[in-house]
Motif scaffolding. Structure first.
Motif, short mmCIF file in Angstrom:
data_model
loop_
_atom_site.label_atom_id
_atom_site.label_comp_id
_atom_site.label_asym_id
_atom_site.label_seq_id
_atom_site.Cartn_x
_atom_site.Cartn_y
_atom_site.Cartn_z
N UNK A 77 0.77 -1.30 0.06
CA UNK A 77 0.04 0.05 0.02
C UNK A 77 0.88 1.42 -0.07
N UNK A 78 1.86 1.22 1.00
CA UNK A 78 2.75 2.44 0.83
C UNK A 78 3.37 2.68 -0.53
N UNK A 79 3.80 1.69 -1.19
CA UNK A 79 4.57 1.69 -2.54
C UNK A 79 3.66 2.12 -3.65
N UNK A 80 2.56 1.75 -3.44
CA UNK A 80 1.35 2.27 -4.38
C UNK A 80 0.88 3.85 -4.24
N UNK A 81 1.06 3.99 -2.81
CA UNK A 81 0.66 5.43 -2.42
C UNK A 81 1.68 6.37 -3.03
#
Length: 312
Positions: A77-81
């Motif tokens: 999720x952090x990478x996509x964010x």
């Protein structure tokens, strides 16, 4: 003549040890392994669900699967964010040095890292009940959609509240595949908790977000932001007290709820003047609130059973 490596091969072949270390450090910061608070805020409600679903005796292997899966999904999720916000993060004081915004990692690399983390998390689901695997699909979809809601939805923290709650129905599906009413009540409680602590988080960046046009709950609630956080905490704790009534919980459980309530009051006091550092401190302190509730749940159920840890 010897065959030449492809572009990626040549890139890694020419990297020095220092370059490789720097790149790995950037990947670590991309998926926030250096900031475990976010992972723990996602983990606590998942553990509440596991303990309630198993009546305090979860299979320790399922616990490990969910804890590691939580880390991986939060990382994805952090990478996509960061990929989704790559054009905004550089304009925000707190996020300007994130790896994608600062150019240490390309947007494509961030997507690859997110995909690998999500794939590894999916592999962990293989031994679980099919319904738990099916619940992972909306969980992944919500996690992927969330970063983009900040462009058009006034309270994107509500979407995050759903994303951070999906571990609860997955836990019930993995352990017993019934009692969906209790699972739904826990999801509702956690939804309000996430709305409270992520509004505190959004209050840190409010000035920057207004300037660049990002939508957040802190901006939506305006001068009623502190009141909104207090109301969300009250709803969260009220629902958790109701859960205790439904489960005939004892003193340990309500002690956990009481400690959590005290911490919530402290958080509201911290953010009363809307100071950036105080709001961020309140956000981070929610980890202790989640721990207090989990401790109450685990101790309360432990006095009713002595079967944990167990292996099937």
């Amino acid at each position: 003549p010897p065959r030449r490596c492809s572009g990626h091969c040549s890139y890694f072949a020419t990297m020095t040890l220092k370059d490789l270390t720097t790149k790995l450090n950037a990947y670590e910061r991309l998926i926030r392994l250096d900031k475990p608070v976010g992972f723990m805020l996602l983990m606590w409600p998942t553990l509440w669900g596991l303990w309630f679903a198993s009546l305090g005796s979860p299979d320790i292997r399922i616990v490990i699967i969910f804890v590691v899966g939580t880390i991986l999904m939060r990382s994805a999720g952090c990478a996509i964010n960061d990929w989704a916000d790559r054009k905004f993060d550089g304009a925000v004081k707190r996020t300007a040095m994130r790896p994608v915004a600062s150019g240490e990692i390309s947007g494509r690399e961030a997507l690859w890292v997110g995909a690998v983390c999500a794939l590894l998390a999916a592999c962990l689901l293989i031994p679980l009940h099919r319904n738990a695997q099916l619940w992972s699909l909306p969980a992944l979809a919500i996690a992927a959609i969330y970063p983009f809601t900040k462009r058009w939805f006034s309270i994107p923290q509500a979407i995050l509240g759903l994303a951070f709650s999906m571990g609860i129905p997955m836990a019930f599906a993995a352990v017993r595949n019934d009692d969906w009413e209790l699972a739904a009540i826990l999801v509702a409680a956690n939804f309000f908790w996430v709305l409270a602590f992520d509004t505190e988080y959004a209050m840190v960046d409010r000035d920057d977000d207004v300037r660049i046009g990002i939508k957040t709950s802190a901006i939506f609630f305006g001068r009623f932001d502190v009141t909104a956080v207090a109301v969300c905490y009250a709803a969260f704790l009220g629902i958790m007290a109701w859960v205790g009534t439904l489960n005939a919980s004892g003193a340990f459980y309500y002690a956990g709820v009481a400690v959590a309530a005290g911490l919530a009051v402290y958080h509201v006091w911290l953010i009363r003047d809307r100071e950036r550092d105080a709001c961020f401190k309140a956000f981070r302190a929610n980890n202790l609130l989640g721990l207090a509730l989990f401790t109450g749940v685990a101790l309360d159920l432990a006095v009713r059973t002595s079967e944990w840890p167990r292996w099937y």
